[in-house]
Motif scaffolding. Structure first.
Motif, mmCIF file in Angstrom:
data_model
loop_
_atom_site.group_PDB
_atom_site.id
_atom_site.type_symbol
_atom_site.label_atom_id
_atom_site.label_comp_id
_atom_site.label_asym_id
_atom_site.label_seq_id
_atom_site.Cartn_x
_atom_site.Cartn_y
_atom_site.Cartn_z
ATOM 1 N N ILE A 1 0.826 -1.205 0.000
ATOM 2 C CA ILE A 1 0.000 0.000 0.000
ATOM 3 C C ILE A 1 0.864 1.261 0.000
ATOM 4 N N GLN A 2 1.947 1.247 0.738
ATOM 5 C CA GLN A 2 2.854 2.395 0.737
ATOM 6 C C GLN A 2 3.486 2.613 -0.635
ATOM 7 N N MET A 3 3.902 1.516 -1.266
ATOM 8 C CA MET A 3 4.509 1.634 -2.595
ATOM 9 C C MET A 3 3.475 2.051 -3.631
ATOM 10 N N ALA A 4 2.245 1.565 -3.507
ATOM 11 C CA ALA A 4 1.184 1.966 -4.425
ATOM 12 C C ALA A 4 0.959 3.475 -4.344
ATOM 13 N N GLU A 5 0.962 4.001 -3.143
ATOM 14 C CA GLU A 5 0.792 5.443 -2.981
ATOM 15 C C GLU A 5 1.927 6.200 -3.649
ATOM 16 N N GLN A 6 3.143 5.700 -3.505
ATOM 17 C CA GLN A 6 4.287 6.346 -4.136
ATOM 18 C C GLN A 6 4.207 6.288 -5.659
ATOM 19 N N ARG A 7 3.574 5.261 -6.179
ATOM 20 C CA ARG A 7 3.413 5.127 -7.624
ATOM 21 C C ARG A 7 2.152 5.834 -8.132
ATOM 22 N N GLY A 8 1.395 6.455 -7.247
ATOM 23 C CA GLY A 8 0.180 7.144 -7.649
ATOM 24 C C GLY A 8 -0.974 6.214 -7.962
ATOM 25 N N LEU A 9 -1.006 5.047 -7.309
ATOM 26 C CA LEU A 9 -2.025 4.040 -7.568
ATOM 27 C C LEU A 9 -2.974 3.893 -6.378
ATOM 28 N N TYR A 10 -4.193 3.474 -6.658
ATOM 29 C CA TYR A 10 -5.156 3.134 -5.621
ATOM 30 C C TYR A 10 -5.292 1.610 -5.543
ATOM 31 N N VAL A 11 -5.682 1.115 -4.371
ATOM 32 C CA VAL A 11 -5.862 -0.324 -4.202
ATOM 33 C C VAL A 11 -7.252 -0.618 -3.640
ATOM 34 N N ILE A 12 -7.886 -1.659 -4.191
ATOM 35 C CA ILE A 12 -9.106 -2.228 -3.628
ATOM 36 C C ILE A 12 -8.687 -3.437 -2.805
ATOM 37 N N LEU A 13 -9.003 -3.433 -1.516
ATOM 38 C CA LEU A 13 -8.570 -4.483 -0.599
ATOM 39 C C LEU A 13 -9.721 -5.453 -0.338
ATOM 40 N N SER A 14 -9.626 -6.652 -0.911
ATOM 41 C CA SER A 14 -10.646 -7.677 -0.688
ATOM 42 C C SER A 14 -10.325 -8.415 0.606
ATOM 43 N N LEU A 15 -11.326 -8.564 1.499
ATOM 44 C CA LEU A 15 -11.074 -9.001 2.869
ATOM 45 C C LEU A 15 -11.231 -10.500 3.108
ATOM 46 N N THR A 16 -11.886 -11.203 2.207
ATOM 47 C CA THR A 16 -11.943 -12.662 2.308
ATOM 48 C C THR A 16 -12.386 -13.220 0.968
ATOM 49 N N ASN A 17 -12.342 -14.550 0.849
ATOM 50 C CA ASN A 17 -12.607 -15.207 -0.422
ATOM 51 C C ASN A 17 -13.752 -16.203 -0.287
ATOM 52 N N ASN A 18 -14.627 -16.227 -1.282
ATOM 53 C CA ASN A 18 -15.667 -17.249 -1.301
ATOM 54 C C ASN A 18 -15.093 -18.628 -1.597
ATOM 55 N N TRP A 19 -13.932 -18.667 -2.291
ATOM 56 C CA TRP A 19 -13.398 -19.927 -2.823
ATOM 57 C C TRP A 19 -12.169 -20.398 -2.073
ATOM 58 N N ASP A 20 -12.149 -21.662 -1.718
ATOM 59 C CA ASP A 20 -10.964 -22.285 -1.128
ATOM 60 C C ASP A 20 -10.996 -23.782 -1.425
ATOM 61 N N PRO A 21 -10.614 -24.183 -2.640
ATOM 62 C CA PRO A 21 -10.719 -25.599 -3.016
ATOM 63 C C PRO A 21 -9.768 -26.516 -2.270
ATOM 64 N N PHE A 22 -8.799 -25.952 -1.540
ATOM 65 C CA PHE A 22 -7.904 -26.812 -0.754
ATOM 66 C C PHE A 22 -8.638 -27.463 0.412
ATOM 67 N N VAL A 23 -9.776 -26.891 0.808
ATOM 68 C CA VAL A 23 -10.558 -27.490 1.877
ATOM 69 C C VAL A 23 -11.113 -28.836 1.393
#
Length: 568
Positions: free
Chosen positions: A125-147
């Motif tokens: 996130i710090q490097m993204a800010e330095q590059r002038g980029l925004y980030v969408i932070l996804s907090l969990t996943n519906n998919w986990d086929p390893f289960v």
């Protein structure tokens, strides 16, 4: 791949006509470094924001900071403004190497705040800010086929080698001793643990202007590797969104909150957040020469069926004029009636519109704490409408996708909020050996024996594959151009490609980027006793069939589109 000149010409004309208009107005009341909304628009630092983005979910798992920095630089160089990535990485056993963010084991949860944990996310996130980029932070996943999968004990498959192998909802359910996927949304213990995790993530970035939004989950729905219970409905998923969104809003008043759903609609479902006849919040006046967008009507079943029928009719007339129509039907009163076309004219809209997945994206988008409407488009994973026999199969995919985009834009307009396509992709024939469907650990179109070997070997065998699954590179370029053009014309505020590919990355065994070749000698000793120089290997980012690593055409399309949408 080669660049298509007509693609460049198309976007050049579109861009030139757009920039000729008077610049977009500023929004004095919204002069903030944090992205916010004003009616159907995104606003930041007093100006409108529309963007092209990409998915690089694996960024926090790269082995060196230099790799992260260089990848962000390559993305930024194309004019891409937003990156969607995973802000989760759940394990049930702490790995020897690599990044992990949360240990979920036997009903207890521990968050990793170390240098190979949340501090790695901090770096991105710090490097993204330095590059002038925004980030969408996804907090969990519906998919986990390893289960419940034998692949979890197969040491030849590295952790996190696919977008759907980073833990997520089913890992919670399994480790809390439960049975069905939707218990993630309703079990009090899981809900408390998940919101504790969101607290630790969100509180770190309250004052970070590079965070575009917190996305509650990637593609949430009633089922996954684990099945759904009979009681899971659209209200189950909507209620969970409202609960978690309110929790995040209580911690962070600065950033947007989004859903991450696939965009599935339910035209006839009861709504927890019904539309009201009152108009949306007033938007600032548009620039001269541009139309003011009004709040639209919700998508209906009748509309969907009518649009499909009209498109089939147009395609049939076009095929007639071109002399390519195959008259395979029956002759009635001197006219041919195609039986193939009639079979497509059903009275059902299909699972994308009938609530089968337990998702009502309009109801979710209308939750007060949800800042914008989001949806996805992956025709290799599921059907977005019936095939039309009057056109080539890939053209049916393109047209169904375009209708999906316009329907989603209309749905967002009905709730008076911006609309973002958070992920779209189409598997090409050259990428087919990489293709691993979501909720799977097997590449069905890899050459014989590939699905059970190491990722490195699979990449080498990729070049030898003769499979014909997937579209050609030219068809993909045409489809991507059509979808982006449709999205811009429909008023989408963000269009996010899936997925970015990066080569030349530092490798480490047991991590996302594993060695692809055996270390050997690269120099011959010049004198007796001299130690040979070991071979230095590099690797590629994960690819589940959508990567544009080294794809000049796709990257050029994104670069041109980023200029077009910004000027729209």
């Amino acid at each position: 791949m080669y660049f298509l000149p007509w693609v460049s010409l198309f976007f050049s004309i579109l861009w030139a006509s757009a920039v000729a208009a008077i610049p977009s107005p500023t929004y004095k009341r919204a002069s903030s470094p944090f992205v916010s909304t004003s009616g159907p628009d995104f606003v930041v630092n007093g100006s409108l924001l529309k963007y092209i983005g990409t998915n690089a979910y694996w960024l926090p798992t790269l082995n060196t900071n230099e790799d992260i920095w260089n990848t962000l630089g390559n993305i930024s160089a194309l004019g891409i403004k937003v990156i969607r990535l995973w802000a989760f990485n759940d394990v049930d056993t702490i790995p020897v190497n690599g990044t992990w963010l949360q240990l979920i084991k036997d009903g207890t949860v521990s968050v990793n705040d170390g240098p190979n944990g949340l501090q790695k996310l901090d770096t991105v996130i710090q490097m993204a800010e330095q590059r002038g980029l925004y980030v969408i932070l996804s907090l969990t996943n519906n998919w986990d086929p390893f289960v419940n999968s034998s692949a979890v004990t197969n040491s030849s498959i590295p952790r996190n080698y696919l977008s759907n192998n980073y833990g997520g909802m089913d890992l919670y359910v399994q480790q809390f001793g439960l049975q069905t996927h939707d218990q993630f949304y309703t079990n009090p213990s899981i809900l408390t643990s998940f919101m504790n995790y969101t607290t630790q993530v969100v509180s770190r970035y309250v004052n970070s202007p590079s965070v575009f939004s917190y996305e509650l989950a990637n593609d949430p729905r009633c089922n996954s590797t684990l099945p759904a219970s009979p009681t899971c409905t659209t209200e189950t998923i909507t209620t969970w969104h409202a609960t978690v969104a309110a929790h995040i809003r209580s911690i962070d008043p600065n950033h947007l909150i989004s859903s991450g759903v696939g965009g599935y609609m339910c035209t006839d479902c009861p709504k927890l957040y019904p539309l009201t006849p009152s108009p949306a919040p007033p938007a600032p006046s548009p620039a001269p020469g541009k139309k003011k967008r009004s709040q639209g009507k919700p998508v209906t079943k009748e509309q969907i069926l009518r649009e499909r029928s009209e498109r089939r009719r147009r395609n049939r007339e076009t095929a007639k004029r071109a002399g390519t129509l195959v008259e395979d039907g029956v002759r009635i009163r001197g006219r041919w009636v195609s039986t193939a076309t009639k079979r497509q004219q059903t009275s059902t809209t299909g699972s994308m519109y009938d609530g089968s997945y337990g998702v009502d994206s309009q109801d979710i988008s209308n939750i007060p704490d949800i800042g914008f409407s989001s949806f996805q488009l992956f025709p290799d994973q599921q059907s977005y409408g019936p095939d039309d026999p009057n056109v080539a199969p890939w053209q049916s995919v393109e047209q169904n996708g375009a209708q999906w985009i316009t329907n989603q834009a209309q749905s967002a307009s009905a709730v008076g909020k911006p609309a973002v396509l958070t992920g779209f992709g189409l598997v090409t024939q050259s990428n087919a050996p990489y293709f691993v469907p979501f909720n799977s650990t097997v590449a069905p179109f890899a050459t014989d024996g590939q699905s059970g070997i190491t990722l490195g070997a699979r990449r080498l065998l990729k070049r030898q594959s003769t499979t014909s699954y997937g579209v050609t590179s030219q068809q993909q370029a045409s489809t991507y151009t059509s979808w982006i053009n449709t999205g811009i014309a429909a008023g989408l505020n963000g269009i996010v490609q899936y997925q970015w590919g990066q080569s030349g990355l530092t490798t480490e065994p047991g991590t996302t980027v594993t060695p692809t070749t055996t270390t050997g000698e690269t120099s011959t000793p010049s004198s007796p006793g001299e130690v040979p120089t070991p071979q230095e290997t590099t690797g590629e980012s994960p690819n589940d069939g959508y990567s544009i690593t080294g794809s000049t055409t796709d990257q050029q399309i994104l670069g041109s589109a980023s200029q077009s949408i910004a000027a729209d």
